[in-house]
Design a protein around this motif. Structure first.
Motif, short mmCIF file in Angstrom:
data_model
loop_
_atom_site.label_atom_id
_atom_site.label_comp_id
_atom_site.label_asym_id
_atom_site.label_seq_id
_atom_site.Cartn_x
_atom_site.Cartn_y
_atom_site.Cartn_z
N ALA A 151 0.90 -1.17 -0.02
CA ALA A 151 -0.13 0.05 -0.07
C ALA A 151 0.91 1.19 0.01
CB ALA A 151 -0.98 0.21 1.18
N VAL A 152 0.37 2.02 -0.77
CA VAL A 152 1.25 3.45 -1.02
C VAL A 152 0.76 4.23 0.17
CG1 VAL A 152 1.53 5.52 -2.15
CG2 VAL A 152 1.19 3.10 -3.36
N VAL A 153 -0.58 4.56 0.65
CA VAL A 153 -1.05 5.29 1.55
C VAL A 153 -1.72 4.46 2.80
CG1 VAL A 153 -2.73 7.31 1.97
CG2 VAL A 153 -1.37 7.15 0.05
N GLY A 154 -1.44 4.83 3.92
CA GLY A 154 -2.51 4.23 4.85
C GLY A 154 -2.79 5.50 5.81
N ARG A 155 -3.87 4.99 6.74
CA ARG A 155 -4.12 6.21 7.68
C ARG A 155 -4.00 5.61 9.07
NH1 ARG A 155 -6.67 3.84 3.03
NH2 ARG A 155 -6.37 5.71 1.79
N LEU A 156 -3.75 6.53 10.07
CA LEU A 156 -3.29 6.45 11.37
C LEU A 156 -4.70 7.18 12.12
CD1 LEU A 156 -1.13 5.61 13.31
CD2 LEU A 156 -0.42 8.18 13.20
N ALA A 157 -5.06 6.37 13.03
CA ALA A 157 -5.96 6.72 13.76
C ALA A 157 -5.53 6.85 15.24
CB ALA A 157 -7.24 5.76 14.01
N THR A 158 -5.80 8.11 16.03
CA THR A 158 -5.24 8.31 17.23
C THR A 158 -6.19 8.80 18.09
OG1 THR A 158 -4.71 10.76 16.74
CG2 THR A 158 -2.99 9.15 16.05
N VAL A 159 -5.96 8.86 19.44
CA VAL A 159 -7.05 9.55 20.32
C VAL A 159 -6.06 10.54 21.24
CG1 VAL A 159 -8.19 9.13 22.20
CG2 VAL A 159 -7.97 7.21 20.87
N LEU A 160 -6.51 11.78 21.23
CA LEU A 160 -5.88 12.77 21.87
C LEU A 160 -7.11 13.33 22.74
CD1 LEU A 160 -3.39 14.31 22.58
CD2 LEU A 160 -3.85 15.82 20.29
N ASP A 161 -6.74 13.52 24.26
CA ASP A 161 -7.78 13.89 25.02
C ASP A 161 -9.19 13.35 24.89
OD1 ASP A 161 -5.99 15.89 26.12
OD2 ASP A 161 -6.39 17.33 24.64
N GLY A 162 -9.18 12.05 24.48
CA GLY A 162 -10.36 11.41 24.23
C GLY A 162 -11.15 11.49 22.88
N GLN A 163 -10.50 12.21 22.18
CA GLN A 163 -11.15 12.61 20.69
C GLN A 163 -10.35 11.73 19.69
OE1 GLN A 163 -13.72 15.06 20.46
NE2 GLN A 163 -13.76 14.76 22.59
N PRO A 164 -11.19 11.19 18.65
CA PRO A 164 -10.15 10.58 17.76
C PRO A 164 -9.89 11.27 16.72
CG PRO A 164 -12.67 10.19 17.57
CD PRO A 164 -12.66 11.05 19.07
N ASP A 165 -8.79 11.14 15.91
CA ASP A 165 -8.38 11.88 14.94
C ASP A 165 -7.95 10.83 13.93
OD1 ASP A 165 -7.72 13.73 13.06
OD2 ASP A 165 -6.80 15.10 14.77
N ILE A 166 -7.89 11.22 12.75
CA ILE A 166 -7.30 10.54 11.77
C ILE A 166 -6.19 11.04 10.74
CG2 ILE A 166 -9.52 10.65 10.25
CD1 ILE A 166 -9.28 7.82 9.50
N PHE A 167 -5.21 10.39 10.08
CA PHE A 167 -4.46 11.27 9.27
C PHE A 167 -3.87 10.24 8.12
CE2 PHE A 167 -3.69 12.10 13.77
CZ PHE A 167 -3.66 13.86 13.62
N PRO A 168 -3.79 10.72 6.84
CA PRO A 168 -3.39 9.76 5.86
C PRO A 168 -1.67 10.06 6.03
CG PRO A 168 -3.80 12.07 5.10
CD PRO A 168 -4.26 12.02 6.50
N VAL A 169 -1.15 8.88 5.92
CA VAL A 169 0.41 8.79 6.21
C VAL A 169 0.96 7.66 5.01
CG1 VAL A 169 0.29 9.26 8.52
CG2 VAL A 169 0.06 6.92 7.52
N ASN A 170 2.18 7.94 4.55
CA ASN A 170 3.08 6.91 3.95
C ASN A 170 3.79 6.26 5.15
OD1 ASN A 170 3.79 9.80 2.02
ND2 ASN A 170 2.77 7.77 1.47
N HIS A 171 4.19 4.92 4.94
CA HIS A 171 4.53 4.05 5.89
C HIS A 171 5.77 2.93 5.22
CE1 HIS A 171 1.22 2.05 3.80
NE2 HIS A 171 1.98 0.87 4.04
N VAL A 172 6.37 2.41 5.84
CA VAL A 172 7.07 1.14 5.51
C VAL A 172 6.94 0.17 6.57
CG1 VAL A 172 8.75 2.16 3.80
CG2 VAL A 172 9.21 2.08 6.22
N VAL A 173 6.81 -1.08 6.11
CA VAL A 173 6.65 -2.34 7.03
C VAL A 173 8.22 -2.57 7.18
CG1 VAL A 173 6.40 -4.51 7.36
CG2 VAL A 173 4.80 -3.25 6.27
N ASP A 174 8.62 -2.71 8.45
CA ASP A 174 10.07 -2.96 8.93
C ASP A 174 9.88 -3.97 10.29
OD1 ASP A 174 12.86 -2.69 8.93
OD2 ASP A 174 12.61 -1.85 10.88
#
Lengths: 145, 145
Positions: free
Chosen positions: A24-47
């Motif tokens: 996959a070229v693009v992934g999405r990272l889901a996080t929690v900050l102060d109880g609120q979900p957020d989501i970010f498109p990211v590039n990644h590698v598997v290592d």
């Protein structure tokens, strides 16, 4: 592979999940900050069974570093009308030791855009799940509640 | 449109964000359940400034209904080497009144796969943000930390 009788959904074995994350070229990272979900498109590698991303300072780094995250990649196969999704869950760790950062810099990890992204996060996978779906064709296949 | 000087990243105006959400075939829903982030691929429609999805029972419904969620769509323009991402944040509300459910059933919302998905969630958007990025071309553009 386990297929349910109710739906043409197939759970993928772990090695197939990792292969799809790798491709996959693009992934999405889901996080929690102060109880609120957020989501970010990211590039990644598997290592070595982990997912490595790079990031600038900001909400993404704050929400991810030292915290549980979920990372997702998906795709759609038009010809076979099947879609797939893989989710990797685990704790994200910021790489701070010089050796670790230098190792990460060797990875073929190009940032999605060219702003300064000096931080590396490694997601140590504690759970990897993947599913393939036969995509519903249209109105005839939409059930009533 | 606001363009930073540091990076070829452009923030998109709200109407452009909604247009991209409308056109997108697949989105991703980020939820928090017991403090843990999760992420699900979903089909969606835009209806009166909200995002409507349908779902079966399970973690997605539990994590979303009555809680803040983040919804994301993204795309990549190969020709122009630009990528975009739109994030809609807000509280997800399960539609339970018969009138609301019947209204939602009129929406052109086909589930990604054909299992029974009798629940509708409406994300009332409190925040909509979108960005376009010029994609970094390769190793020459990867900065050192």
């Amino acid at each position: 592979m386990a297929t349910t009788t109710e739906t043409p959904m197939t759970e993928m074995p772990r090695h197939e999940c990792w292969a799809l994350v790798r491709e996959a070229v693009v992934g999405r990272l889901a996080t929690v900050l102060d109880g609120q979900p957020d989501i970010f498109p990211v590039n990644h590698v598997v290592d070595h069974g982990s997912v490595v991303i790079r990031t600038a300072k900001g909400a993404k780094l704050m929400g991810a570093a030292g915290h549980p995250v979920a990372f997702e990649v998906d795709g759609y196969d038009v010809e076979h009308r099947s879609a797939w999704s893989v989710v990797v869950k685990g704790r994200a760790v910021e790489l701070t030791r010089l050796d670790d950062v230098l190792d990460a810099m060797e990875l073929p990890l190009f940032p999605w855009h060219s702003s300064s992204k000096p931080h590396f996060l490694r997601i140590e996978a504690s759970e990897v799940t993947g599913r393939r779906f036969v995509v519903a064709g249209g109105a005839d296949e939409v059930e009533t509640p």
